[in-house]
Design a protein around this motif. Sequence first.
Motif, PDB file in Angstrom:
ATOM      1  N   VAL B 139      71.001  57.666 -47.020  1.00  0.00           N
ATOM      2  CA  VAL B 139      72.091  57.989 -47.939  1.00  0.00           C
ATOM      3  C   VAL B 139      71.525  58.435 -49.276  1.00  0.00           C
ATOM      4  CG1 VAL B 139      74.075  57.102 -49.163  1.00  0.00           C
ATOM      5  CG2 VAL B 139      73.543  56.232 -46.892  1.00  0.00           C
ATOM      6  N   GLU B 140      71.943  59.612 -49.726  1.00  0.00           N
ATOM      7  CA  GLU B 140      71.588  60.049 -51.076  1.00  0.00           C
ATOM      8  C   GLU B 140      72.648  59.517 -52.014  1.00  0.00           C
ATOM      9  OE1 GLU B 140      69.003  64.138 -50.945  1.00  0.00           O
ATOM     10  OE2 GLU B 140      70.865  64.036 -52.099  1.00  0.00           O
ATOM     11  N   ILE B 141      72.308  58.495 -52.789  1.00  0.00           N
ATOM     12  CA  ILE B 141      73.292  57.898 -53.678  1.00  0.00           C
ATOM     13  C   ILE B 141      73.314  58.641 -55.014  1.00  0.00           C
ATOM     14  CG2 ILE B 141      71.825  56.148 -54.768  1.00  0.00           C
ATOM     15  CD1 ILE B 141      75.154  55.118 -53.315  1.00  0.00           C
ATOM     16  N   TRP B 145      67.757  59.786 -55.546  1.00  0.00           N
ATOM     17  CA  TRP B 145      67.684  58.350 -55.315  1.00  0.00           C
ATOM     18  C   TRP B 145      68.315  58.085 -53.974  1.00  0.00           C
ATOM     19  CZ3 TRP B 145      64.590  55.452 -57.938  1.00  0.00           C
ATOM     20  CH2 TRP B 145      64.656  54.041 -57.842  1.00  0.00           C
ATOM     21  N   LEU B 147      68.886  55.582 -50.370  1.00  0.00           N
ATOM     22  CA  LEU B 147      68.905  54.248 -49.773  1.00  0.00           C
ATOM     23  C   LEU B 147      68.752  54.474 -48.285  1.00  0.00           C
ATOM     24  CD1 LEU B 147      71.841  53.305 -51.991  1.00  0.00           C
ATOM     25  CD2 LEU B 147      69.743  51.959 -51.961  1.00  0.00           C
ATOM     26  N   VAL B 148      67.786  53.799 -47.707  1.00  0.00           N
ATOM     27  CA  VAL B 148      67.455  54.062 -46.317  1.00  0.00           C
ATOM     28  C   VAL B 148      67.466  52.754 -45.545  1.00  0.00           C
ATOM     29  CG1 VAL B 148      65.427  54.562 -44.892  1.00  0.00           C
ATOM     30  CG2 VAL B 148      66.163  56.188 -46.633  1.00  0.00           C
ATOM     31  N   LYS B 149      68.083  52.761 -44.364  1.00  0.00           N
ATOM     32  CA  LYS B 149      68.035  51.590 -43.484  1.00  0.00           C
ATOM     33  C   LYS B 149      67.016  51.903 -42.405  1.00  0.00           C
ATOM     34  CE  LYS B 149      71.542  50.667 -40.616  1.00  0.00           C
ATOM     35  NZ  LYS B 149      72.848  50.163 -40.116  1.00  0.00           N
ATOM     36  N   VAL B 200      66.951  47.528 -45.912  1.00  0.00           N
ATOM     37  CA  VAL B 200      67.447  48.625 -46.736  1.00  0.00           C
ATOM     38  C   VAL B 200      66.445  48.799 -47.872  1.00  0.00           C
ATOM     39  CG1 VAL B 200      69.287  49.491 -48.222  1.00  0.00           C
ATOM     40  CG2 VAL B 200      69.859  48.150 -46.195  1.00  0.00           C
ATOM     41  N   ALA B 202      65.155  51.217 -51.288  1.00  0.00           N
ATOM     42  CA  ALA B 202      65.622  52.168 -52.312  1.00  0.00           C
ATOM     43  C   ALA B 202      64.439  52.820 -53.007  1.00  0.00           C
ATOM     44  CB  ALA B 202      66.496  51.451 -53.344  1.00  0.00           C
ATOM     45  N   GLY B 203      64.647  54.066 -53.458  1.00  0.00           N
ATOM     46  CA  GLY B 203      63.608  54.779 -54.190  1.00  0.00           C
ATOM     47  C   GLY B 203      63.898  56.267 -54.225  1.00  0.00           C
TER      48      GLY B 203
END
Lengths: 215, 215
Positions: B139-141, B145, B147-149, B200, B202-203
């Motif tokens: 997901v591109e938040i 940036w 968020l990846v599961k 999950v 983030a980065g």
Amino acid sequence: REPVAVIGLGRFGIAVALELTRGGTEVLAIDNRPDIAQRLSGQLGQIMVADTTDLDALVEVGVADFGKVVVAIGSDMQASILTTSLLSELEIPDIWAKALSQEHARILKRVGAHHVAMPENDMGMRIAHLVSDQMLDYVEIDQDWVLVKTRPPKELCGVLLDEARLRKRGIAVVSVKPEGASAFRHLDSETYLSYGDEVVIAGTNSDVDKFVKRV
Amino acid sequence: REPVAVIGLGRFGIAVALELTRGGTEVLAIDNRPDIAQRLSGQLGQIMVADTTDLDALVEVGVADFGKVVVAIGSDMQASILTTSLLSELEIPDIWAKALSQEHARILKRVGAHHVAMPENDMGMRIAHLVSDQMLDYVEIDQDWVLVKTRPPKELCGVLLDEARLRKRGIAVVSVKPEGASAFRHLDSETYLSYGDEVVIAGTNSDVDKFVKRV
Ligand SMILES: Nc1ncnc2c1ncn2[C@@H]1O[C@H](COP(=O)(O)OP(=O)(O)OP(=O)(O)O)[C@@H](O)[C@H]1O
Ligand SMILES: Nc1ncnc2c1ncn2[C@@H]1O[C@H](COP(=O)(O)OP(=O)(O)OP(=O)(O)O)[C@@H](O)[C@H]1O
């Protein structure tokens, strides 16, 4: 990196093929409409015209050798199901298919799709949350685990972020984009939030919902 | 909680209307096809039949009083643009519209849409990452940036999670669903990950990409 075949070049299929191409993945794009193949020949490496409900045609364009295939045929449910079923017969190890409805999704899985996507449905749910809750973004990353981008609730502004206290309410502030900053970053050990910031929050649907309501 | 009008009951519009309804928001659903209104009358509170490219019809069904309207008309670009333009003339304060292409999105904004959504395009991009990178979700938040599961990379398995070290590589592990658990939870102060877990992360796009590649 493994090549991917994308069948059906509607808006969804094109987006998949283009994003894969941008990421350096080799893509074989297939559609049965010559005008579509024509129009995209500049943007996509390899495009072939074929009716994928025909097993011979599928084998002829080389799909049988692919490890991953995306079936992005949209409104023609029959073609989508038949193509998926043929790919499964060809023992393609990883088949992704776009579904128009829950029923269509069930059938696709039954005929061999390993993963099913419902773009309009998922996006509709996401937009519903953005419209009603004034969040900047809403993502269900799992059954009952959501990541939400939002302004910090008043109670979090101007005070040192107390992560332990938030944790008791089931909330974690994951990332912050301070007002005026151009990008998100991880939290520091000492964080002060202000109303112009954006934050990413994680938690269950109801915990995040209760929390965000107090903006 | 403010009511929302949803115009156009294709797959996207229906998903918006249903999710809003589930969340307790009052919805006025509008479509110019009587058969669609008929079919949905069980599931949606209030459905009206109207051609929203006609200003009188729009006013007659009461849309002029709404604070938020979603234009979910799909393939008829002209109707989508005209409807959006009329809503803007009616000074609706918050207009969301579905776009078929970047060009369509630009026009919608120009005629008054405050927010534009491109479901097939966004989902296509997301699926591209799932297919090529073996992530469970992507997901591109924000601009850069994500968020990846995913499953934890080998290097993170069986050792105490060193968050400071990951932070140097631009990565934060945000949440974990241990193998066998039914749900995600926040991280504890002492976390050991194993290969069957889901995490999950983030980065930025490139930091997460480098990191996940080492699975
Ligand atoms: N049997 C088939 N073989 C190959 N391609 C096919 C076949 N049937 C349909 N297609 C192609 O699939 C593409 C996508 O289908 P269609 O446009 O109906 O879907 P859609 O739901 O409108 O797509 P989107 O929502 O992604 O824009 C079309 O370009 C069409 O030519
Ligand atoms: N002028 C109009 N007034 C009201 N409703 C309209 C008008 N024009 C189209 N619609 C409705 O909008 C709905 C969605 O449009 P359509 O089915 O073309 O979109 P779509 O892109 O296939 O949608 P989705 O991808 O969301 O399934 C249809 O049910 C249609 O009847």
